[in-house]
Design a protein around this motif. Structure first.
Motif, PDB file in Angstrom:
ATOM      1  N   ILE A 469       0.891  -1.202  -0.006  1.00  0.00           N
ATOM      2  CA  ILE A 469      -0.055   0.085   0.011  1.00  0.00           C
ATOM      3  C   ILE A 469       0.781   1.176  -0.116  1.00  0.00           C
ATOM      4  CG2 ILE A 469      -1.897   1.241   1.287  1.00  0.00           C
ATOM      5  CD1 ILE A 469      -2.462  -1.229   2.476  1.00  0.00           C
ATOM      6  N   VAL A 470       0.435   2.092  -0.860  1.00  0.00           N
ATOM      7  CA  VAL A 470       1.043   3.431  -1.080  1.00  0.00           C
ATOM      8  C   VAL A 470       0.166   4.562  -0.700  1.00  0.00           C
ATOM      9  CG1 VAL A 470       2.608   5.041  -2.358  1.00  0.00           C
ATOM     10  CG2 VAL A 470       3.195   2.473  -2.560  1.00  0.00           C
ATOM     11  N   ARG A 471       0.825   5.319   0.129  1.00  0.00           N
ATOM     12  CA  ARG A 471      -0.326   6.446   0.531  1.00  0.00           C
ATOM     13  C   ARG A 471       0.049   7.861  -0.155  1.00  0.00           C
ATOM     14  NH1 ARG A 471       0.030  10.520   4.787  1.00  0.00           N
ATOM     15  NH2 ARG A 471      -1.996  10.970   5.625  1.00  0.00           N
ATOM     16  N   VAL A 472      -0.635   8.355  -0.983  1.00  0.00           N
ATOM     17  CA  VAL A 472      -0.407   9.389  -1.800  1.00  0.00           C
ATOM     18  C   VAL A 472      -1.304  10.373  -1.467  1.00  0.00           C
ATOM     19  CG1 VAL A 472      -0.741  10.162  -4.289  1.00  0.00           C
ATOM     20  CG2 VAL A 472      -0.206   7.622  -4.102  1.00  0.00           C
ATOM     21  N   VAL A 473      -0.530  11.734  -1.340  1.00  0.00           N
ATOM     22  CA  VAL A 473      -1.199  12.882  -0.777  1.00  0.00           C
ATOM     23  C   VAL A 473      -1.305  13.959  -1.755  1.00  0.00           C
ATOM     24  CG1 VAL A 473      -1.258  14.725   0.934  1.00  0.00           C
ATOM     25  CG2 VAL A 473      -0.552  12.670   1.494  1.00  0.00           C
ATOM     26  N   PRO A 474      -2.612  14.184  -2.419  1.00  0.00           N
ATOM     27  CA  PRO A 474      -2.693  15.328  -3.421  1.00  0.00           C
ATOM     28  C   PRO A 474      -2.304  16.582  -3.001  1.00  0.00           C
ATOM     29  CG  PRO A 474      -4.688  13.994  -3.153  1.00  0.00           C
ATOM     30  CD  PRO A 474      -3.816  13.704  -1.804  1.00  0.00           C
ATOM     31  N   LYS A 475      -2.068  17.324  -3.759  1.00  0.00           N
ATOM     32  CA  LYS A 475      -1.840  18.900  -3.600  1.00  0.00           C
ATOM     33  C   LYS A 475      -3.174  19.467  -3.208  1.00  0.00           C
ATOM     34  CE  LYS A 475       2.355  19.526  -6.350  1.00  0.00           C
ATOM     35  NZ  LYS A 475       3.004  20.078  -7.428  1.00  0.00           N
ATOM     36  N   SER A 476      -4.161  19.174  -3.858  1.00  0.00           N
ATOM     37  CA  SER A 476      -5.507  19.719  -3.627  1.00  0.00           C
ATOM     38  C   SER A 476      -6.480  18.863  -2.660  1.00  0.00           C
ATOM     39  CB  SER A 476      -6.278  19.594  -5.035  1.00  0.00           C
ATOM     40  OG  SER A 476      -6.348  18.429  -5.518  1.00  0.00           O
ATOM     41  N   GLY A 477      -7.414  19.537  -2.246  1.00  0.00           N
ATOM     42  CA  GLY A 477      -8.282  19.233  -1.107  1.00  0.00           C
ATOM     43  C   GLY A 477      -9.038  18.267  -1.643  1.00  0.00           C
ATOM     44  N   PRO A 478      -9.857  17.312  -0.759  1.00  0.00           N
ATOM     45  CA  PRO A 478     -10.660  16.067  -1.249  1.00  0.00           C
ATOM     46  C   PRO A 478     -11.730  16.252  -2.285  1.00  0.00           C
ATOM     47  CG  PRO A 478     -10.998  16.474   1.200  1.00  0.00           C
ATOM     48  CD  PRO A 478      -9.837  17.513   0.421  1.00  0.00           C
ATOM     49  N   ASN A 479     -12.331  17.546  -2.230  1.00  0.00           N
ATOM     50  CA  ASN A 479     -13.576  17.553  -3.097  1.00  0.00           C
ATOM     51  C   ASN A 479     -13.291  18.788  -4.139  1.00  0.00           C
ATOM     52  OD1 ASN A 479     -15.367  16.382  -1.515  1.00  0.00           O
ATOM     53  ND2 ASN A 479     -16.245  18.267  -0.707  1.00  0.00           N
ATOM     54  N   ASP A 480     -11.796  19.092  -4.636  1.00  0.00           N
ATOM     55  CA  ASP A 480     -11.180  19.787  -5.590  1.00  0.00           C
ATOM     56  C   ASP A 480     -11.415  18.974  -6.875  1.00  0.00           C
ATOM     57  OD1 ASP A 480     -10.843  21.892  -3.984  1.00  0.00           O
ATOM     58  OD2 ASP A 480      -8.939  21.820  -3.890  1.00  0.00           O
ATOM     59  N   THR A 481     -11.901  19.523  -8.026  1.00  0.00           N
ATOM     60  CA  THR A 481     -11.738  18.934  -9.332  1.00  0.00           C
ATOM     61  C   THR A 481     -10.452  18.254  -9.558  1.00  0.00           C
ATOM     62  OG1 THR A 481     -11.558  20.887 -10.465  1.00  0.00           O
ATOM     63  CG2 THR A 481     -13.806  20.347 -10.143  1.00  0.00           C
ATOM     64  N   ALA A 482      -9.440  19.278  -9.068  1.00  0.00           N
ATOM     65  CA  ALA A 482      -8.211  18.554  -9.423  1.00  0.00           C
ATOM     66  C   ALA A 482      -7.844  17.225  -8.736  1.00  0.00           C
ATOM     67  CB  ALA A 482      -6.962  19.545  -9.015  1.00  0.00           C
TER      68      ALA A 482
END
Length: 733
Positions: A469-482
């Motif tokens: 399992i690899v944990r990936v953190v986006p730069k944008s928030g959970p509800n952002d279209t990005a």
């Protein structure tokens, strides 16, 4: 059908003590079952057939410790201090030691060794993994978690929670919205009838129906997952439909008594005529709600069926318990405040109550609509189209901490994480291999993922012989279209990712699951709309024995629901209602459009049936199409106005909560009902019918032979009663 309903109403009247006893016994039994079962609603959403759900199922089989509910604990200190200082660190370490002893806790991360300290040193992020799914985590365990962080708080550290489950995550039902709605409904009924007994009876029956429905849902929650919003929607519809159905039957019965009809005959005739409209209206609502099952999402299926059950109970009570209570009330139902009917006053009140006087507001409005029908129809349609414009910008998403009020711990945690770590840490993704890989391959996968656009960080979370399992953190928030673009991009370029790790991969996690829910709901809307509209078209065609009336009804519904969508987007998504409603602008709740389509369509059909049935009743008797529109609308205006205002008030009352989801639901329902009742059913529909004239009742010749006539208006029943040699029946009480 009217004959059977007449017999049912008369039977309930004659056996009123038995009917009352049975319903009270049902209510008591429902309360006992709900109390004994200990059922509780939860907000665990599953979407079978999606990649995020397959990821969850894989983790349940191979690494159960990471498949359960998860809590993020945020420890933060004021500016000028750091969580690594001796005092705060001692308090945080002591809290972590206590958290590890909390029942149902599987693992607790150490922020000092797992890179959980923010770059500015003012916050520490801890992940608490539970052994069960969110709905399985006991409140006692969450309370122990909250108590366990006392050392950190004593050290001056702020502690907040977020995640799929956390202390205070369950919505605590409040009786305030229901109480406000009932008070407003009572005032409206009091104005409508001018009598305490008549005003209180629909509310009494509706409350009993809601008790039965709510207790039944609570009992079922002990064996199946029921979303907390299900009870809210069931209460909304149970109260509003229960009051409205009782109002329509009671209004007809009371007018008949005021016109001199005998008590038992009036009860039976009211159920046989107005009750027929109630049956078709309720069936339309039930079909629309049950139609939510076609989407294939369990929590929405349960929500729709729960609300449909509440409407069905309201219908049964209106057809059985209400006639029984009318028997107990007798002629008291005609008594006005501070006065009783006097000789000579009887006929005058009856005429006004039946909305037959040309001086009533309903009569004046119907004359205006018919006289200026082209302008009225065009103006109403134009207004709805303008209001619908914001709906073109609708963006769907599930609620996150960002949409909560600042009084909620998940909102404060969201803000702390966004400020000190970055918005993406509020909704990390999980990239999971479908079988075991060497640790070096997992690290190469994390390195490759960290180079992706909109990825803030990526690191191996767990590597076992069965799964990595690899944990990936986006730069944008959970509800952002990005973030949604990132999820779809990882899945679209799956082959490249799998080449790096040397194994099939899945992209999941709570954020991915929410994105999948929104996508599946958006894809299901056209199918759901087609199914519900098709079934309702058949039902309305059967009710009115014409094709043009159902088509007109469906077009009117589409206009009103589009306008309601537009108002919701403007107020809650664009933020026009930010200060009015005390909300943070956010995406439209992904399941709201589907629920609105079901409920507003059902309720719009209610008012369509009640208005058009009075018009058809007059047209059948006179053959004057345009005059029937004027007179029928005038007769229906008073009771439909009262019913719509009651619906509107109950929905508005649910906006007096702190939950933004419930506020959005209440606002959307209220706007939809208001526009549909007053702009569409009492304005545009009569105007269009007056323009079309008698052609609105066209139907093919084969209708007479193959389509049964339910006698919705009770024409044959009334004719039979006029010709039958029926002795007068006195009230035995």
């Amino acid at each position: 059908m009217s004959t059977y309903l007449f017999q049912l109403g008369r039977w309930a009247y004659r056996h009123r003590r038995i009917v009352l006893g049975v319903w009270l016994a049902v209510a008591v039994l429902a309360v006992v079952l709900a109390t004994a079962s200990g059922g509780k609603t939860n907000d665990t959403f599953t979407i079978p057939g999606t990649e995020s759900q397959r990821t969850t199922d894989l983790l349940k089989r191979t690494l159960p410790a990471l498949a359960g509910g998860q809590t993020q604990v945020v420890f933060a200190v004021p500016a000028g201090r750091h969580v690594t200082d001796p005092g705060p660190r001692a308090g945080i370490d002591a809290s972590l030691a206590r958290i590890r002893t909390v029942p149902q806790v599987a693992t607790v991360s150490d922020p000092y060794t797992a890179h959980g300290i923010s770059p500015d040193g003012q916050a520490a992020l801890v992940s608490v993994q539970w052994t069960g799914q969110p709905g399985e985590v006991k409140d006692a365990s969450l309370d122990d978690l909250n108590v366990s962080v006392a050392p950190a708080r004593q050290a001056g550290v702020q502690v907040e929670y977020s995640g799929s489950v956390y202390p205070g995550w369950r919505i605590v039902p409040s009786e305030l919205p229901e109480l406000i709605g009932l008070i407003i409904a009572f005032v409206i009924l009091l104005i409508t009838f001018g009598a305490l007994v008549a005003a209180g009876m629909p509310i009494l029956t509706a409350v009993l129906g809601v008790v039965v429905s709510l207790m039944g849902i609570t009992a079922l929650a002990s064996v199946i997952n029921i979303a907390s919003a299900s009870t809210t929607v069931a209460i909304m519809l149970g109260l509003s439909c229960g009051i409205d159905y009782g109002l329509f039957i009671l209004f007809r019965h009371r007018n008949q008594l005021l016109q001199g009809m005998e008590l038992e005959e009036s009860v039976g005739l009211a159920v046989g005529t107005a009750g027929g409209s109630v049956v078709f209206a309720a069936l339309t609502v039930i079909i629309a709600l049950a139609g939510m099952s076609v989407v294939g999402i369990p929590f929405l299926t349960v929500m729709g069926l729960s609300a449909a059950a509440a409407v069905a109970v309201a219908l049964l009570i209106a057809l059985t318990l209400l006639p029984a209570l009318l028997g107990f009330a007798g002629v008291k139902i005609t008594h006005f405040l501070r006065t009783r009917l006097r000789p000579g006053h009887h006929e005058r009140v009856a005429k006004t109550s039946a909305a037959e006087s040309p001086r009533t507001r309903g009569a004046r409005w119907s004359r205006f609509v018919v006289r200026y029908r082209p302008f009225v129809a065009f103006g109403g349609v134009a207004l709805l189209l303008v209001l619908a414009i914001p709906a073109l910008s609708m963006e769907l998403g599930l609620p996150s901490g960002a949409s909560k009020p600042t009084s909620d711990t998940s909102r404060r945690a969201y803000d702390l994480i966004s400020t000190h770590f970055g918005p993406g840490f509020n909704g990390p993704l999980l990239v999971v291999t479908e079988h075991g890989v060497p640790p070096a391959n997992a690290q190469r996968l994390a390195t490759a993922l960290s180079t992706q656009q909109d990825v803030a960080a990526a690191a191996p979370l767990a590597v076992t012989p069965q799964v990595a399992i690899v944990r990936v953190v986006p730069k944008s928030g959970p509800n952002d279209t990005a973030t949604a673009d990132l999820v779809h991009g990882l899945r679209d370029h799956r082959a490249a990712i799998e080449a790096v790790v040397g194994a099939p991969v899945l992209v999941g996690g709570t954020t991915a699951s929410n994105i999948d829910v929104s996508q599946k709901l958006a894809d299901a809307l056209p199918v759901f709309l087609a199914v519900v509209v098709g079934l309702a078209f058949v039902l309305l065609t059967l009710a009115f024995r014409t094709i043009l009336v159902p088509i007109k009804s469906i077009i009117g519904f589409l206009l009103s629901v589009a306008a309601a969508f537009g108002a919701q987007v403007a107020m809650f998504q664009w933020g026009w209602g930010r200060h009015i409603f005390g909300i943070t602008p956010s995406e439209t709740i992904s399941f709201l459009p589907l629920i609105m389509l079901a409920i507003i369509f059902g309720l719009s059909s209610d008012y369509e049936v009640f208005v058009v049935s009075r018009i058809k009743e007059d047209f059948t008797a006179t053959g004057d199409a345009r005059g029937a529109v004027e007179r029928g609308t005038a007769r229906a205006a008073r009771v439909v106005t009262a019913a719509a205002l009651i619906m509107f008030s109950i929905f508005v009352a649910f906006m007096f909560t702190n939950d933004p989801t419930i506020k959005a639901i209440g606002f959307s329902f209220a706007v939809g009902v208001f526009l549909d009742a007053f702009v569409v059913r009492l304005t545009v529909v009569p105007a269009v019918m007056a323009i079309v004239g008698a052609r609105i009742w066209y139907h093919p010749r084969w209708f007479e032979r193959y389509v049964p006539d339910p006698d919705l208006e009770g024409t044959r029943l009334e004719e039979h009663m006029r010709t039958a040699d029926r002795p007068a029946v006195r009230d035995p009480d």
